[in-house]
Motif scaffolding. Structure first.
Motif, PDB file in Angstrom:
ATOM      1  N   PRO A  68       0.702  -1.151   0.049  1.00 14.28           N
ATOM      2  CA  PRO A  68      -0.078   0.007  -0.058  1.00 14.28           C
ATOM      3  C   PRO A  68       0.985   1.377   0.143  1.00 14.28           C
ATOM      4  O   PRO A  68       0.602   2.035  -0.732  1.00 14.28           O
ATOM      5  CB  PRO A  68      -0.734   0.018   1.362  1.00 14.28           C
ATOM      6  N   LEU A  69       2.202   0.995   0.922  1.00 20.03           N
ATOM      7  CA  LEU A  69       2.797   2.340   0.996  1.00 20.03           C
ATOM      8  C   LEU A  69       3.373   2.813  -0.489  1.00 20.03           C
ATOM      9  O   LEU A  69       3.791   3.906  -0.777  1.00 20.03           O
ATOM     10  CB  LEU A  69       3.804   2.353   2.022  1.00 20.03           C
ATOM     11  N   THR A 118       7.726  -1.001   1.144  1.00 14.67           N
ATOM     12  CA  THR A 118       7.689   0.104  -0.001  1.00 14.67           C
ATOM     13  C   THR A 118       8.391  -0.341  -1.205  1.00 14.67           C
ATOM     14  O   THR A 118       8.026  -0.134  -2.489  1.00 14.67           O
ATOM     15  CB  THR A 118       7.752   1.237   0.463  1.00 14.67           C
ATOM     16  N   VAL A 122       4.401  -5.847   2.486  1.00 15.47           N
ATOM     17  CA  VAL A 122       4.261  -4.121   2.805  1.00 15.47           C
ATOM     18  C   VAL A 122       5.151  -3.567   2.505  1.00 15.47           C
ATOM     19  O   VAL A 122       5.201  -2.289   2.205  1.00 15.47           O
ATOM     20  CB  VAL A 122       3.967  -4.073   4.218  1.00 15.47           C
ATOM     21  N   TRP A 168     -12.984  -4.334   6.421  1.00 16.77           N
ATOM     22  CA  TRP A 168     -12.559  -4.425   5.154  1.00 16.77           C
ATOM     23  C   TRP A 168     -13.191  -3.049   4.242  1.00 16.77           C
ATOM     24  O   TRP A 168     -12.838  -2.864   3.164  1.00 16.77           O
ATOM     25  CB  TRP A 168     -13.617  -5.525   4.378  1.00 16.77           C
ATOM     26  N   TYR A 213       7.562   0.237   7.756  1.00 20.16           N
ATOM     27  CA  TYR A 213       6.297  -0.366   7.649  1.00 20.16           C
ATOM     28  C   TYR A 213       6.230  -1.772   7.799  1.00 20.16           C
ATOM     29  O   TYR A 213       5.652  -2.470   8.478  1.00 20.16           O
ATOM     30  CB  TYR A 213       5.876  -0.255   6.175  1.00 20.16           C
ATOM     31  N   MET A 233      -0.834 -12.425   6.311  1.00 22.58           N
ATOM     32  CA  MET A 233      -1.162 -11.206   7.118  1.00 22.58           C
ATOM     33  C   MET A 233      -1.678 -10.492   5.920  1.00 22.58           C
ATOM     34  O   MET A 233      -2.487  -9.291   6.135  1.00 22.58           O
ATOM     35  CB  MET A 233       0.371 -10.465   7.362  1.00 22.58           C
ATOM     36  N   ASP A 234      -1.257 -10.325   4.702  1.00 27.29           N
ATOM     37  CA  ASP A 234      -1.541  -9.384   3.547  1.00 27.29           C
ATOM     38  C   ASP A 234      -2.833  -9.863   2.820  1.00 27.29           C
ATOM     39  O   ASP A 234      -3.211  -9.439   1.826  1.00 27.29           O
ATOM     40  CB  ASP A 234      -0.485  -9.237   2.715  1.00 27.29           C
ATOM     41  N   ILE A 251      -7.380  -5.985  -1.858  1.00 26.12           N
ATOM     42  CA  ILE A 251      -7.665  -4.550  -2.594  1.00 26.12           C
ATOM     43  C   ILE A 251      -6.508  -4.028  -3.492  1.00 26.12           C
ATOM     44  O   ILE A 251      -6.831  -3.346  -4.369  1.00 26.12           O
ATOM     45  CB  ILE A 251      -8.076  -3.790  -1.140  1.00 26.12           C
ATOM     46  N   MET A 252      -5.428  -4.256  -3.094  1.00 25.54           N
ATOM     47  CA  MET A 252      -4.230  -3.937  -3.726  1.00 25.54           C
ATOM     48  C   MET A 252      -4.272  -4.509  -5.545  1.00 25.54           C
ATOM     49  O   MET A 252      -4.286  -3.920  -6.173  1.00 25.54           O
ATOM     50  CB  MET A 252      -2.909  -4.298  -3.468  1.00 25.54           C
ATOM     51  N   THR A 277      -6.201   3.739  -0.331  1.00 23.49           N
ATOM     52  CA  THR A 277      -5.051   3.123  -0.080  1.00 23.49           C
ATOM     53  C   THR A 277      -4.638   3.356   1.447  1.00 23.49           C
ATOM     54  O   THR A 277      -4.052   2.463   2.015  1.00 23.49           O
ATOM     55  CB  THR A 277      -4.035   3.091  -1.098  1.00 23.49           C
ATOM     56  N   PRO A 331     -10.771   1.064   3.379  1.00 25.81           N
ATOM     57  CA  PRO A 331     -10.574   2.090   2.320  1.00 25.81           C
ATOM     58  C   PRO A 331     -11.656   3.053   1.952  1.00 25.81           C
ATOM     59  O   PRO A 331     -11.407   4.059   1.749  1.00 25.81           O
ATOM     60  CB  PRO A 331     -10.259   1.020   1.465  1.00 25.81           C
ATOM     61  N   ALA A 384      -6.179  -9.591   3.093  1.00 28.22           N
ATOM     62  CA  ALA A 384      -7.200  -8.678   2.830  1.00 28.22           C
ATOM     63  C   ALA A 384      -6.532  -7.544   2.022  1.00 28.22           C
ATOM     64  O   ALA A 384      -7.331  -7.043   0.938  1.00 28.22           O
ATOM     65  CB  ALA A 384      -7.736  -7.906   4.093  1.00 28.22           C
ATOM     66  N   SER A 385      -5.396  -6.906   2.478  1.00 28.24           N
ATOM     67  CA  SER A 385      -4.885  -5.834   1.750  1.00 28.24           C
ATOM     68  C   SER A 385      -4.526  -6.341   0.324  1.00 28.24           C
ATOM     69  O   SER A 385      -4.707  -5.356  -0.594  1.00 28.24           O
ATOM     70  CB  SER A 385      -3.521  -5.207   2.346  1.00 28.24           C
ATOM     71  N   THR A 414      -6.509   1.266   3.221  1.00 26.29           N
ATOM     72  CA  THR A 414      -5.799  -0.395   2.923  1.00 26.29           C
ATOM     73  C   THR A 414      -4.433  -0.792   3.714  1.00 26.29           C
ATOM     74  O   THR A 414      -4.198  -1.933   4.028  1.00 26.29           O
ATOM     75  CB  THR A 414      -5.565  -0.531   1.433  1.00 26.29           C
ATOM     76  N   LEU A 415      -3.474   0.264   3.949  1.00 28.19           N
ATOM     77  CA  LEU A 415      -2.394   0.198   4.650  1.00 28.19           C
ATOM     78  C   LEU A 415      -2.691  -0.612   6.145  1.00 28.19           C
ATOM     79  O   LEU A 415      -1.729  -1.338   6.376  1.00 28.19           O
ATOM     80  CB  LEU A 415      -1.896   1.626   4.935  1.00 28.19           C
ATOM     81  N   TYR A 416      -3.815  -0.311   6.650  1.00 35.47           N
ATOM     82  CA  TYR A 416      -3.701  -0.939   8.017  1.00 35.47           C
ATOM     83  C   TYR A 416      -4.557  -2.248   7.689  1.00 35.47           C
ATOM     84  O   TYR A 416      -4.410  -3.067   8.647  1.00 35.47           O
ATOM     85  CB  TYR A 416      -4.886  -0.109   8.897  1.00 35.47           C
ATOM     86  N   LEU A 417      -4.937  -2.500   6.639  1.00 33.99           N
ATOM     87  CA  LEU A 417      -5.688  -3.778   6.473  1.00 33.99           C
ATOM     88  C   LEU A 417      -4.476  -5.038   6.399  1.00 33.99           C
ATOM     89  O   LEU A 417      -4.758  -6.132   6.572  1.00 33.99           O
ATOM     90  CB  LEU A 417      -6.432  -4.000   5.112  1.00 33.99           C
ATOM     91  N   ALA A 418      -3.409  -4.439   6.144  1.00 35.70           N
ATOM     92  CA  ALA A 418      -1.999  -5.475   6.009  1.00 35.70           C
ATOM     93  C   ALA A 418      -1.603  -5.732   7.449  1.00 35.70           C
ATOM     94  O   ALA A 418      -0.670  -6.508   7.701  1.00 35.70           O
ATOM     95  CB  ALA A 418      -1.245  -4.879   5.329  1.00 35.70           C
TER      96      ALA A 418
END
Lengths: 387, 257
Positions: A127-128, B86, B84, A203, B110, B217-218, B224-225, A184, A206, B220-221, A187-191
Motif C-alpha cells: 500500500p505504501l 515499499t 508491505v 474491509w 512499515y 497477513m496481507d 484490495i491492492m 489506500t 479504504p 485482505a490488503s 488499505t495500509l492498515y488492512l495489512a
C-alpha cells in the motif's frame, strides 16, 4: 494586475506572522538537528512504536489537502460553476498540504537520502508503494494546477492558456490519483490484521478513508477560506461556503451509515460499548467529526453564519485528524517482540523535537499560504479570469 | 527445497548458547541491559539482538514449570514484511530465508508493523538507520552449513531439515510421546505457515505466541491492492461520465436561460 500586496497586515496580523516565522525557524533548526543525529536521539519512537506524531499528521494532512481534489471535482466534474471563486485557494491548500507531508515524511525516513527509492524499486503489493507514487504524481498535478496563478502574475498569457486547455484531463487525473491513495491509506492498515483494533480494522476501511477525505476536503476549504479572508480583511462569501456545508452533510451521513452498518454487520458492536480506551476514542472521533457536523450543518442558521461555518468545519477537521491518529496509534498493538512485562508498560508520547518539527512545518505552510494569497491572484477579486 | 528448523521446547534448557552463537557469527555487539524482574536478557529483539530465549513460568496441573522458547524471525512462507515493504527490500527466497537487501531500504519502518511476530528492528541510534533482523544464516547456508544457533544448541532442541521433513518429524515426536506434548505444531499453519516450527509441552497461548489463523497477513490488503487497476479504470470512467452528463445539463440550462 491587482494583488492584495497593498493590504498591509494590521498590528495583530504582524504579531501572528512573527510568531509563525519563529515557530517555522525553530522547526527548521530542530529538523536539521534530527537529520544530523538520527531518530533515536531526537524522537520517542522505538521498535514498540515505530510510527508516531509525524505519521499521524501526515495521514491527516493528506486528507486535509483533499480540499484540492474535492473542489476540483465539484467545479470541473460536477460543473457547479458557482463554486469557481474557491478553486484557486483550494489548489493552493492542496499543494501546500502535500508539500508539508513530503517534508515531514523526509524527516521521518530512516534514510532520507534514499527518498526516491520507490521510483526505482517497485513492490506493487505494498500500500505504501502505491501511496508514494500517487502522492508524487498528484503533487505534480497540483503544481500544474497552481502554475496558472504564477504565470498570470508574471504576465505569460500563452502558458496560462496552454495549461487551461488541459484542465479537464488534469482534473480527472488528479481526482483519480486522489481516489486511489486516499483509500489506500485505509488499505495500509488492512495489512496489519493482528495489530489493528477491531474498531478500525474493517474491509470497508479504504472506503471510509476515501469518503472522510472528501468530507475533510470540504471542511478544510471552508476553514481555510474564512481564515484567509479574515487575514486580508475581506468579506466572506457565506452563501457559497454554506452550500459546501450542506453538501458535506450527505458525505457524513453516507460515512456514518457505512461505519455503523459495518460495525453491526461484523458484530463488533460489543467493542463500541466496551468503553475501554479504544471505544472512548472511537466515540470522540465519531461524535466530533461526524455526528455533530451532520446535526449542526443541518441548521440553516449555522450555515448562514460565518462563526458557525468556521467552528463546525473545524470540528469535522479535528474529527478526521483523530480518526487518522487513532488508526495509527490508539488502534495499534505494540509492534515489538518483547517479554510481556515490558510490552505492558510500553508507551509513546512525542518528544519536544517531534512537536517542534511538526509545528514548524505547519507554521511555514501557513506563512506560504498567506504570502501566496498576498502576491498571487488567489482570491476572485485579484484573478484576471474566472478560473 | 525450502529449509526449516524444528524447535522442540521440551528439550530446551535455556542455556542461551544460540543467542551467543548468533551474536558471534553476525558480529553483533553485546547490549547493556538491566534487571526487569525476569530472566529474559535482553528482553526483546533489537538491531543487535536477532534471537532471544524467552523464560516462561507456566503453571500446569498445579505445578510450576519453566518453558524456554528461542524466538527469532519465523521466515514466513507468505511474509507480512515482504508484502508491505515499499521498495521490495525484503524477499522470500525459495530456499526458505526471508532476506533483506539493505541497499534498497528507505527506512520507512512499515515492515515493523507488517510483521505479526514483532521481528524487524530499526537502528534508532544511527543518523542513517536501517532495519536489521535474523538472516537464517544465508551466508552459512551458501557454504552448506547449518545456522549458527542450530550448530551451537547442546540439547538438540533445534533440528534443521526441509520444511516437509520437519513437519513429519514434529508429528512423529508428538505421536511417540503424546503425554509430553501439547499437540499443536506452531508455524505449520500460522499466518500461512512459517519456516520455523515449534512443538511445546504447553499451549502456545501460555508462551505469548501470537494467535494467528492460516491466512497470510496481507490477505485482505492484497485483495484490495490487486483491484487497483479496476479502481483506476472505474474512477476515470465515472469522472468522465459525470463530467459529460453535467456539462450537457448546464449547457441545456444556458440555452434555455
Amino acid at each position: 494586475m491587482t494583488t492584495l500586496a497593498m493590504r498591509k497586515p494590521s498590528t495583530t496580523g504582524k504579531i501572528v506572522l512573527a510568531i509563525l516565522a519563529l515557530v517555522a525557524l525553530l522547526g527548521v533548526g530542530t529538523g536539521i538537528y534530527r537529520l544530523v543525529v538520527g531518530l533515536g536521539a531526537t524522537t520517542n519512537l522505538s521498535d514498540a512504536f515505530p510510527w508516531g506524531l509525524w505519521i499521524g499528521f501526515d495521514f491527516s494532512l493528506i486528507a486535509f489537502a483533499g480540499a484540492g481534489f474535492t473542489l476540483a471535482a465539484v467545479i470541473y466534474i460536477l460543473n457547479l460553476e458557482q463554486y469557481r471563486p474557491l478553486a484557486r485557494a483550494s489548489v493552493l491548500t492542496g499543494l501546500l498540504g502535500y508539500t508539508a507531508v513530503l517534508v515531514i515524511l523526509l524527516i521521518d525516513l530512516g534514510r532520507p537520502d534514499r527518498f526516491w527509492g520507490f521510483v526505482v524499486f517497485w513492490n506493487y503489493h505494498s500500500p505504501l508503494f502505491e501511496i508514494s507514487w500517487c502522492v508524487l504524481l498528484y503533487t505534480t498535478v497540483l503544481a500544474l494546477e497552481f502554475a496558472p496563478m504564477l504565470f498570470e502574475r508574471f504576465n505569460k498569457p500563452n502558458i496560462v492558456k496552454a495549461i487551461h486547455s488541459i484542465t479537464i484531463p488534469l482534473v480527472i487525473a488528479g481526482v483519480t490519483l486522489s481516489t486511489l491513495h486516499q483509500s489506500t491509506l485505509g488499505t495500509l492498515y488492512l495489512a496489519l490484521p493482528n495489530k489493528t483494533d477491531q474498531l478500525w480494522w474493517t474491509w470497508v476501511l479504504p472506503l471510509l478513508f476515501y469518503v472522510s477525505s472528501i468530507g475533510m476536503g470540504l471542511a478544510a476549504t471552508i476553514f481555510v477560506w474564512i481564515l484567509g479572508s479574515k487575514a486580508f480583511g475581506r468579506d466572506v462569501e457565506v452563501d457559497l461556503l454554506g452550500g459546501l456545508a450542506k453538501g458535506s452533510i450527505w458525505i457524513w451521513v453516507f460515512y456514518l451509515v457505512v461505519r455503523g452498518g459495518d460495525l453491526l454487520f461484523t458484530g463488533d458492536m460489543a467493542a463500541v460499548f466496551a468503553f475501554d480506551s479504544q471505544s472512548i476514542w472511537f466515540w470522540i472521533e465519531t461524535i466530533i467529526g461526524v455526528i455533530l457536523p451532520i446535526v449542526l450543518f443541518s441548521r440553516a442558521s449555522i450555515r448562514a453564519s460565518q462563526g458557525g461555518l468556521f467552528i463546525v468545519s473545524l470540528m469535522a477537521i479535528v474529527g478526521v485528524f483523530m480518526n487518522r491518529f487513532n488508526a495509527t496509534l490508539t488502534a495499534q498493538a505494540v509492534t515489538q517482540y518483547t517479554v510481556p512485562a515490558v510490552s505492558e508498560v510500553a508507551s509513546y508520547s512525542p518528544s519536544w523535537i517531534e512537536y517542534s518539527v511538526q509545528f514548524g512545518v505547519l507554521a511555514a505552510v501557513a506563512l506560504a499560504w498567506y504570502f501566496a494569497a498576498r502576491l498571487l491572484p488567489i482570491f476572485p477579486e485579484t484573478a484576471k479570469e474566472g478560473h | 527445497m525450502s529449509r526449516a528448523v524444528l524447535v522442540d521446547l521440551t528439550r530446551c534448557i535455556g542455556c542461551r548458547s544460540c543467542q551467543v552463537a548468533c551474536k558471534s557469527w553476525n558480529d553483533n555487539p553485546a547490549e547493556q541491559t538491566k534487571c526487569l524482574g525476569a530472566y529474559d536478557n535482553p528482553p526483546s529483539f533489537s538491531a543487535d539482538t536477532w534471537t532471544v530465549v524467552q523464560f516462561n513460568e507456566v503453571e500446569q496441573a498445579d505445578r510450576l514449570q519453566w518453558v524456554f522458547a528461542k524466538r527469532q524471525c519465523m521466515h514466513c512462507e507468505h511474509p507480512g514484511c515482504v508484502a508491505v515493504c515499499t521498495v521490495g527490500a525484503l524477499t522470500k527466497t525459495p530456499e526458505g530465508p526471508v532476506v533483506y537487501e539493505a541497499s534498497r531500504c528507505i527506512g520507512c519502518r512499515y515492515c515493523q508493523y507488517g510483521c505479526p511476530f514483532g521481528v524487524p528492528s530499526f537502528e534508532w541510534d544511527k543518523p542513517l538507520g536501517l532495519i536489521r533482523k535474523c538472516t537464517f544464516c544465508v551466508d552459512r547456508a551458501e557454504e552448506g552449513y547449518e545456522t549458527a544457533c542450530v550448530k551451537a544448541c547442546p540439547t538438540d532442541a533445534l533440528t534443521m531439515g526441509t520444511r516437509h521433513e520437519m513437519i513429519s518429524e514434529a508429528h512423529r515426536r508428538i505421536n511417540a510421546r503424546p503425554h509430553k506434548y501439547h499437540g499443536h505444531i506452531y508455524g505449520e499453519k500460522e499466518a500461512g505457515g512459517t519456516s520455523w516450527l515449534y512443538i511445546s509441552p504447553v499451549p502456545f497461548e501460555e508462551l505469548g505466541f501470537p494467535m494467528l489463523d492460516g491466512e497470510p497477513m496481507d490477505y485482505a490488503s492484497s485483495v484490495i491492492m490487486n483491484a487497483t487497476p479496476v479502481t483506476l479504470a472505474a474512477a476515470v470512467g465515472v469522472l468522465s461520465g459525470l463530467y459529460w452528463l453535467t456539462k450537457k445539463k448546464s449547457q441545456a440550462a444556458e440555452e434555455e436561460g
